[in-house]
Design an enzyme around this catalytic site. Structure first.
Site, PDB file in Angstrom:
ATOM      1  N   ASN A  25      -5.411  -9.136   4.578  1.00 18.48           N
ATOM      2  CA  ASN A  25      -6.728  -8.517   4.813  1.00 18.48           C
ATOM      3  C   ASN A  25      -7.763  -9.524   5.303  1.00 18.48           C
ATOM      4  O   ASN A  25      -8.922  -9.497   4.884  1.00 18.48           O
ATOM      5  CB  ASN A  25      -7.228  -7.824   3.545  1.00 18.48           C
ATOM      6  CG  ASN A  25      -6.969  -6.322   3.587  1.00 18.48           C
ATOM      7  OD1 ASN A  25      -7.068  -5.689   4.633  1.00 18.48           O
ATOM      8  ND2 ASN A  25      -6.614  -5.752   2.442  1.00 18.48           N
ATOM      9  N   ASP A  44      -1.055   2.515  10.314  1.00 19.58           N
ATOM     10  CA  ASP A  44      -2.046   1.798  11.114  1.00 19.58           C
ATOM     11  C   ASP A  44      -1.719   0.310  11.200  1.00 19.58           C
ATOM     12  O   ASP A  44      -2.374  -0.421  11.947  1.00 19.58           O
ATOM     13  CB  ASP A  44      -3.455   2.010  10.553  1.00 19.58           C
ATOM     14  CG  ASP A  44      -3.550   1.696   9.082  1.00 19.58           C
ATOM     15  OD1 ASP A  44      -2.520   1.306   8.483  1.00 19.58           O
ATOM     16  OD2 ASP A  44      -4.646   1.837   8.509  1.00 19.58           O
ATOM     17  N   GLU A 102       0.837  -1.214   0.000  1.00 18.88           N
ATOM     18  CA  GLU A 102       0.000   0.000   0.000  1.00 18.88           C
ATOM     19  C   GLU A 102       0.870   1.262   0.000  1.00 18.88           C
ATOM     20  O   GLU A 102       0.712   2.161   0.824  1.00 18.88           O
ATOM     21  CB  GLU A 102      -0.964   0.006   1.199  1.00 18.88           C
ATOM     22  CG  GLU A 102      -2.148   0.941   1.023  1.00 18.88           C
ATOM     23  CD  GLU A 102      -3.166   0.823   2.148  1.00 18.88           C
ATOM     24  OE1 GLU A 102      -4.146   1.587   2.122  1.00 18.88           O
ATOM     25  OE2 GLU A 102      -2.988  -0.016   3.047  1.00 18.88           O
ATOM     26  N   ASP A 107      -0.005  -8.140   3.407  1.00 17.95           N
ATOM     27  CA  ASP A 107      -1.294  -7.850   4.045  1.00 17.95           C
ATOM     28  C   ASP A 107      -2.353  -8.714   3.371  1.00 17.95           C
ATOM     29  O   ASP A 107      -2.756  -8.453   2.239  1.00 17.95           O
ATOM     30  CB  ASP A 107      -1.612  -6.363   3.882  1.00 17.95           C
ATOM     31  CG  ASP A 107      -2.917  -5.969   4.553  1.00 17.95           C
ATOM     32  OD1 ASP A 107      -3.549  -6.838   5.180  1.00 17.95           O
ATOM     33  OD2 ASP A 107      -3.303  -4.790   4.445  1.00 17.95           O
ATOM     34  N   TYR A 122      -0.550  -7.630  -1.627  1.00 21.55           N
ATOM     35  CA  TYR A 122      -1.528  -6.778  -0.931  1.00 21.55           C
ATOM     36  C   TYR A 122      -2.912  -7.206  -1.414  1.00 21.55           C
ATOM     37  O   TYR A 122      -3.369  -6.819  -2.484  1.00 21.55           O
ATOM     38  CB  TYR A 122      -1.261  -5.303  -1.231  1.00 21.55           C
ATOM     39  CG  TYR A 122      -2.293  -4.359  -0.651  1.00 21.55           C
ATOM     40  CD1 TYR A 122      -2.726  -4.480   0.657  1.00 21.55           C
ATOM     41  CD2 TYR A 122      -2.834  -3.340  -1.425  1.00 21.55           C
ATOM     42  CE1 TYR A 122      -3.667  -3.618   1.183  1.00 21.55           C
ATOM     43  CE2 TYR A 122      -3.766  -2.458  -0.906  1.00 21.55           C
ATOM     44  CZ  TYR A 122      -4.188  -2.613   0.394  1.00 21.55           C
ATOM     45  OH  TYR A 122      -5.121  -1.759   0.917  1.00 21.55           O
TER      46      TYR A 122
END
Length: 679
Positions: free
Chosen positions: A574, A669, A461, A572, A533
């Site tokens: 998710n 984050d 990202e 990531d 990602y």
């Protein structure tokens, strides 16, 4: 009947005097001797206002007794309507017998005139101003012209007026024309009694005169001259309501250019052509002028009505707005009153948490547990405002904590990031979702490379196209950079590797996902490294279907590579695979990252022969998260998700030494994860 006799005597006295030719000239009675009584009734209704002008000027000009016998013909001139004038020439007894009602009115008008001299202080002032206007000349010269030219058109005009104003006047006699306005005259005669009762000098007959005058005034619009004079005179009387007087004066000035009768007809035509609202205003003015002082009170009422209606219309729109604002303010006030203590107490808590962070992590959890019930007591509205406050306080504390930690990490380089001496490794892979490369750089994200010194550094990202990369990351000493982010892409991935890969492949082979930049594959001597990602399903799962398509493509791609070499997947993903991988699993079953569909796809991927390295090493560890939302101070309270993974082929699991979650590293984050291998 005695009043009729008095009229006869006065008519006989006037017949000898030279004042008779004036009514004859005004009436043109010679031509109309053969006309019926109905025609006589129609014409007087039109000439009534002019007769008033003559009477007013005559009364103001002379107050002696000689004027009084002339007032009788002026009353007959009020009979300019051609009734009394015709009676003088064509036979007094017969004509008087026909308009009995009118004769009574004429006497009623003739009798109170000497009484008018008593309150002359008030009435004579406006009449004295009317003297310079040659009223008798107008009666002798202009009225015959106006009547001779406009006798028939006046009937047509009267009909036109009656259609819009009083339809009963053209078709009925004098009594019928007087009856419909009587109702209105009674309503307006009440204020005249009240206002005229104050001086105490006027009798009931004068009140009747005012009523009859008001009735006649309503029947005609030729009172524009008297209206003009009254409008000019009214500002003196209108001292009580100055605002209304100013408006009246302006309106009077607008009517001033028509002092003659011909001009009156033109003004009447213009008023008839104008909408009924404008025609209604001159009506009320005519009534006001006849009633004398009542004009002071009646005009603001009649004029205020349209303004009041407009004000109501305008007021109704802002008034509910004000009420809504007030009600909204009340509602918001309650929320604000409740929110203010929350905002005041919460930053205090955040301030306490900031130094606590620097001291102990355990105290943070205790403070978080203490803060939870306090928030639970507050209303939902206050809770909705909490995230904003917590975000600000959290961002401030995170910056402070970040600087403190970076300093401590610099000093504690080997202690914080080094493995125990008994664990040997020869490959360190670090992965971090930076949530925007440029923002990450401003938060000193590159310090991780100095502290961790990874062999391979994977970024997700990045949100930065290749031609927009900052200079700091274009060339990192000792690393080979590999970037993938298409222009306008919101994802983007990158690999920094100290070891030169054999081959680098960009994308997954699908335009839908490769245009954004979600995956880079680097081939090394003993394994394949995939930096990925995974697409987020989005709020309300709007992207769940694309996510499912991605999962199928990714599984097929990974399975193909795993057949050639062991595969290491970092990035990531998710998804929180198990309930232990997030703080509140029960509340997030329908949220992106913990839906059953996403979890099932993760299970399928692991079923293809891959292992989650962290759960392999720490199957029961709780509170191990890699993502915290910026809202609700989630990171300080450790309310997070484990979304970042390192998956390896089953045959590569023995080479895994350690899997660390660097939750102390700020700047995104997400936090970085580091995997140690001994190949």
């Amino acid at each position: 009947m005695p009043r009729v006799k008095a009229v006869k005597k006065q008519a006989e006295a006037l017949a000898s005097e030279p004042t008779d030719p004036t009514p004859n000239a005004n009436g043109n009675g010679v031509d109309e001797n053969a006309d019926s009584a109905a025609e006589e009734l129609k014409v007087p209704a039109k000439g009534k206002p002019r007769a008033r002008k003559a009477t007013k000027t005559a009364v103001s000009a002379e107050n002696s007794e000689e004027v009084e016998p002339q007032k009788a013909p002026t009353a007959a001139a009020r009979g300019k309507k051609k009734q009394p004038k015709d009676t003088d020439e064509n036979g007094q007894m017969e004509v008087v017998a026909k308009p009995k009602g009118r004769a009574k009115k004429a006497t009623a008008e003739a009798e109170p005139e000497p009484k008018v001299d008593l309150p002359a202080g008030k009435a004579t002032k406006p009449r004295a101003k009317k003297e310079p206007t040659p009223a008798p000349d107008e009666v002798t010269s202009s009225p015959p012209k106006g009547r001779a030219k406009a006798e028939k058109p006046t009937n047509a005009q009267a009909k036109g007026r009656k259609r819009k104003e009083l339809p009963a006047e053209a078709n009925g006699g004098a009594e019928e024309a007087a009856e419909p306005p009587k109702q209105r005259a009674r309503k307006e005669a009440v204020p005249t009694l009240k206002e005229q009762a104050e001086p105490g000098t006027i009798s009931k007959e004068k009140v009747q005169k005012a009523e009859t005058a008001a009735k006649r005034a309503r029947g005609t619009k030729r009172l524009a001259d008297s209206e003009i004079a009254a409008a000019l005179d009214e500002p003196e009387v209108d001292e009580v309501p100055p605002k209304a007087a100013s408006k009246r004066a302006k309106k009077g000035k607008m009517v001033e250019p028509s002092p003659e009768t011909v001009g009156d007809f033109q003004s009447v035509q213009e008023e008839v052509e104008s909408p009924p609202k404008t025609a209604a205003a001159p009506k009320k003015r005519a009534k006001k002028t006849t009633n004398g002082e009542t004009a002071v009170e009646l005009e603001p009422k009649t004029k205020a009505k349209p303004t009041k209606q407009r004000a109501k219309k305008e007021g109704k729109e802002p008034a509910p707005g004000k009420k809504q604002k007030k009600s909204a303010d009340k509602e918001n006030g309650v929320v604000e009153e409740e929110a203010k203590p929350s905002t005041e107490t919460k930053p205090a808590k955040g301030r306490k948490k900031a130094p606590v962070k620097a001291e102990d992590v355990e105290d943070i959890e205790e403070a978080a547990e203490e803060s939870k019930p306090a928030r639970g007591r507050k209303k939902a509205a206050a809770k909705a405002e909490e995230p904003d406050v917590d975000e600000e306080s959290g961002s401030k504390t995170t910056k402070k904590a970040k600087k403190a930690e970076t300093k401590t990490t610099v000093t504690l380089d080997k202690d914080a990031f080094a493995l125990p001496a008994d664990k040997e490794f020869n490959l360190k892979i670090c992965s971090w979702n930076v949530a925007g490369l440029r923002a990450w750089l401003k938060k000193d994200g590159l310090q991780l490379i100095d502290l961790e010194e990874p062999d391979i550094f994977c970024l997700q990202e990045t949100k930065c196209a290749n031609d927009q990369l900052p200079e700091e990351v274009t060339r990192l000493p000792g690393y080979h950079p590999y970037w993938l982010c298409m222009p306008g892409g919101y994802a983007g991935v990158a690999i920094y590797s100290k070891i030169m890969p054999i081959h680098v492949e960009y994308g997954i082979g699908n335009e839908e996902f490769d245009d954004v930049g979600r995956m880079i594959t680097a081939e090394y001597e003993k394994f394949y490294l995939i930096n990925v990602y995974v697409p987020n399903s989005g709020r309300k799962l709007v992207n769940l279907e694309p996510r499912m398509r991605w999962e199928k493509l990714f599984q097929a791609y990974v399975k193909k590579l795993d057949a050639l070499k062991p595969v290491v997947i970092c990035g990531d993903m998710n998804v929180s695979h198990m309930p232990i991988d997030l703080e509140n699993p029960k509340n997030n079953t329908k949220n992106a990252g913990f839906t059953q569909e996403e979890r099932d796809k993760m299970t399928e991927l692991l079923g293809l022969g891959f292992v989650d390295t962290f759960r392999h090493l720490y199957p029961d560890r709780k509170g191990a998260y890699t993502f915290w939302t910026y809202m609700a101070n989630a990171r300080a309270r450790n309310v997070g998700w484990r979304l970042d993974y390192c998956l390896v082929s089953e045959r590569f699991v023995p080479k895994v030494v350690e899997h660390e979650i660097r939750s102390q590293c700020l700047g995104s984050d997400h936090c970085p994860i580091t995997i140690f291998f001994n190949i």
